[in-house]
Design an enzyme around this catalytic site. Structure first.
Site, short mmCIF file in Angstrom:
data_model
loop_
_atom_site.label_atom_id
_atom_site.label_comp_id
_atom_site.label_asym_id
_atom_site.label_seq_id
_atom_site.Cartn_x
_atom_site.Cartn_y
_atom_site.Cartn_z
N ARG A 1 -39.67 4.68 18.06
CA ARG A 1 -38.92 5.57 16.86
C ARG A 1 -38.31 4.60 15.74
O ARG A 1 -38.40 4.96 14.83
CB ARG A 1 -37.80 6.18 17.86
CG ARG A 1 -38.26 7.46 18.77
CD ARG A 1 -37.48 7.93 19.60
NE ARG A 1 -36.61 8.63 18.72
CZ ARG A 1 -35.24 8.96 18.44
NH1 ARG A 1 -34.75 7.89 18.94
NH2 ARG A 1 -34.64 9.77 17.81
N ILE A 2 -37.63 3.66 16.47
CA ILE A 2 -37.12 2.48 15.38
C ILE A 2 -38.08 1.91 14.45
O ILE A 2 -37.98 1.77 13.38
CB ILE A 2 -36.15 1.60 16.01
CG1 ILE A 2 -34.87 2.35 16.71
CG2 ILE A 2 -35.71 0.59 14.87
CD1 ILE A 2 -34.17 1.43 17.57
N ASP B 1 -48.32 -3.39 19.17
CA ASP B 1 -47.45 -2.45 20.40
C ASP B 1 -48.63 -2.43 21.45
O ASP B 1 -49.78 -2.61 21.33
CB ASP B 1 -46.98 -1.25 19.93
CG ASP B 1 -46.03 -0.87 20.63
OD1 ASP B 1 -45.62 -1.15 21.77
OD2 ASP B 1 -45.13 -0.32 20.01
N PRO C 1 -38.13 -3.87 23.20
CA PRO C 1 -37.11 -4.26 24.07
C PRO C 1 -37.32 -5.73 24.63
O PRO C 1 -38.33 -6.19 24.55
CB PRO C 1 -37.21 -3.34 25.03
CG PRO C 1 -38.66 -3.06 25.11
CD PRO C 1 -39.16 -3.25 23.97
N SER D 1 -33.22 -6.22 16.95
CA SER D 1 -33.44 -5.72 18.49
C SER D 1 -32.53 -6.32 19.42
O SER D 1 -31.52 -5.85 19.75
CB SER D 1 -34.63 -5.91 18.67
OG SER D 1 -35.19 -5.17 19.93
N ARG D 2 -32.89 -7.51 19.90
CA ARG D 2 -32.37 -8.27 21.06
C ARG D 2 -32.55 -9.89 20.50
O ARG D 2 -33.63 -10.27 20.05
CB ARG D 2 -32.96 -8.24 22.27
CG ARG D 2 -32.39 -6.58 22.74
CD ARG D 2 -31.17 -6.26 23.09
NE ARG D 2 -30.39 -5.38 23.66
CZ ARG D 2 -29.98 -4.27 23.17
NH1 ARG D 2 -30.20 -4.34 21.64
NH2 ARG D 2 -29.70 -3.19 23.59
N GLU E 1 -25.44 -14.42 22.16
CA GLU E 1 -24.18 -13.69 21.38
C GLU E 1 -23.06 -13.17 22.17
O GLU E 1 -21.75 -12.95 21.81
CB GLU E 1 -24.73 -12.30 20.86
CG GLU E 1 -25.15 -11.41 21.48
CD GLU E 1 -25.94 -9.90 20.71
OE1 GLU E 1 -25.21 -9.09 20.69
OE2 GLU E 1 -26.48 -10.44 19.84
N HIS F 1 -24.53 -7.89 15.43
CA HIS F 1 -25.23 -6.70 16.18
C HIS F 1 -24.34 -5.39 15.71
O HIS F 1 -23.93 -4.41 16.50
CB HIS F 1 -24.66 -6.77 17.80
CG HIS F 1 -25.49 -6.30 18.60
ND1 HIS F 1 -26.19 -6.80 19.54
CD2 HIS F 1 -26.37 -5.01 18.48
CE1 HIS F 1 -26.93 -6.01 20.18
NE2 HIS F 1 -26.95 -4.74 19.46
#
Length: 337
Positions: free
Chosen positions: A153-154, A173, A205, A232-233, A262, A294
């Site tokens: 979605r993002i 993906d 993710p 994202s991360r 972080e 973030h």
């Protein structure tokens, strides 16, 4: 039910209090959940945590010993939670499986544009009444290539914005997104994406298989004038390897809203302290790097949705219902299954 919410930001507090009013008794604290702060939750059957909470086995044991039985995390990611330990301790865990994808996608483009057009440098100069254009030369995005790793979605929202700029689209993906293909996206291997893209944005993710997805080899494969964005991360990027490439004078710009170390830094005021993270200290000194704390998700629209879902998750727990947001079901559900 009495609920304790950890890590509640000042802007977030009135939204949370309004959403919980008349449903549950809510207590908000601005401290983040750690092993040291876990005893605060004693006597609260349910707690709510932020994305930077530390929910390892020790913290979960402390929560369970204090009577906590349900954890409602106010984020989509859950790499900070030891789900195996939670299940063993009989703790129910729920997350927010989705919220406004536009908040993160738009901010990712904010970072990309900021480094491309040297916005931070220009703003700092004009504050000193320095109006030179030297060093502020950017590039048109139209006709260049955007590489999107993760087209959920993002990633799809990011792709739609790239399409609006008139960019060529590459995606990577596990499975193609038909909506992205309709926009002209071509799915390729990540090696080709790294080598061919002018703007690379991460929207996957953090899992064991994606940790350091952007490693030293990936960074070396990128164009010298590429733009890298991570909203994202932090663990998706090998930060040490990134610093090495930046020191070599590579990349038009890097925009980071997340950082792999972080926890204990982001969301906190460290301005009066000596930060002992040498990697971060080096990272923020590069003129072509923008680091934010973030905040990509932090719009009134997304935060309102996150809080509403958190309330529903707690309502479901009280009513014995189970939704797609549940990561670890109540022990009775496990036995029944």
């Amino acid at each position: 039910m009495d609920i304790l919410a950890f890590g509640v930001q000042t802007d977030e507090r009135p939204l949370m209090e309004a959403a919980f009013e008349g449903r549950h008794d809510l207590r908000c604290v601005d401290v983040f959940l750690t092993e040291d702060t876990a005893p605060i939750a004693a006597g609260h059957e349910a707690i709510s945590t932020s994305v930077n909470a530390d929910l390892d086995g020790r913290v979960l044991r402390a929560l369970a010993a204090g009577g906590t039985r349900m954890i409602a995390q106010r984020s989509t990611g859950f790499n900070n939670i030891d789900l195996t330990a939670a299940q063993r301790l009989g703790l129910t865990v729920a997350r927010v499986s989705s919220y406004s994808p536009y908040s993160v996608a738009e901010f990712a483009w904010t970072l990309a544009m900021a480094v491309n057009r040297r916005v931070v440098r220009a703003s700092n100069r004009t504050r000193d009444f320095d109006f030179r254009l030297d060093g502020l030369l950017g590039r048109d995005l139209r006709g260049r290539t955007a590489g999107v790793l993760g087209t959920g979605r993002i990633g799809e929202a990011f792709t739609r914005i790239a399409h609006g700029f008139g960019m060529n689209l590459l995606g990577w993906d596990l499975a193609p997104n038909p909506a992205c293909e309709e926009l002209g996206m071509r799915y390729v291997g990540k090696e080709e994406l790294f080598a061919a893209s002018d703007v690379i944005s991460l929207h996957v993710p953090l899992l064991p298989g994606t940790r350091h997805l952007v490693d030293a080899a990936a960074l070396k494969a990128m164009k010298d004038d590429a733009i890298l964005v991570n909203s994202s991360r932090g663990g998706l990027v090998d930060t040490e390897a990134l610093v090495t490439e930046l020191r070599a004078g590579r990349f038009t710009g890097v925009g980071l809203d997340v950082y792999e170390a972080e926890a204990g830094l982001f969301f906190l005021d460290k301005s009066l302290e000596a930060v002992d993270d040498d990697t971060l200290a080096r990272l923020v000194t590069f003129p072509n790097v923008v680091v934010t704390s973030h905040q990509a998700y932090y719009t009134v629209d997304a935060v309102t949705q996150i809080i509403a879902t958190t309330v529903r998750n707690i309502d479901d727990y009280v009513a014995g219902r189970r939704s797609e947001n549940v990561l670890v079901p109540p022990p009775d559900d496990l036995i029944a299954g």
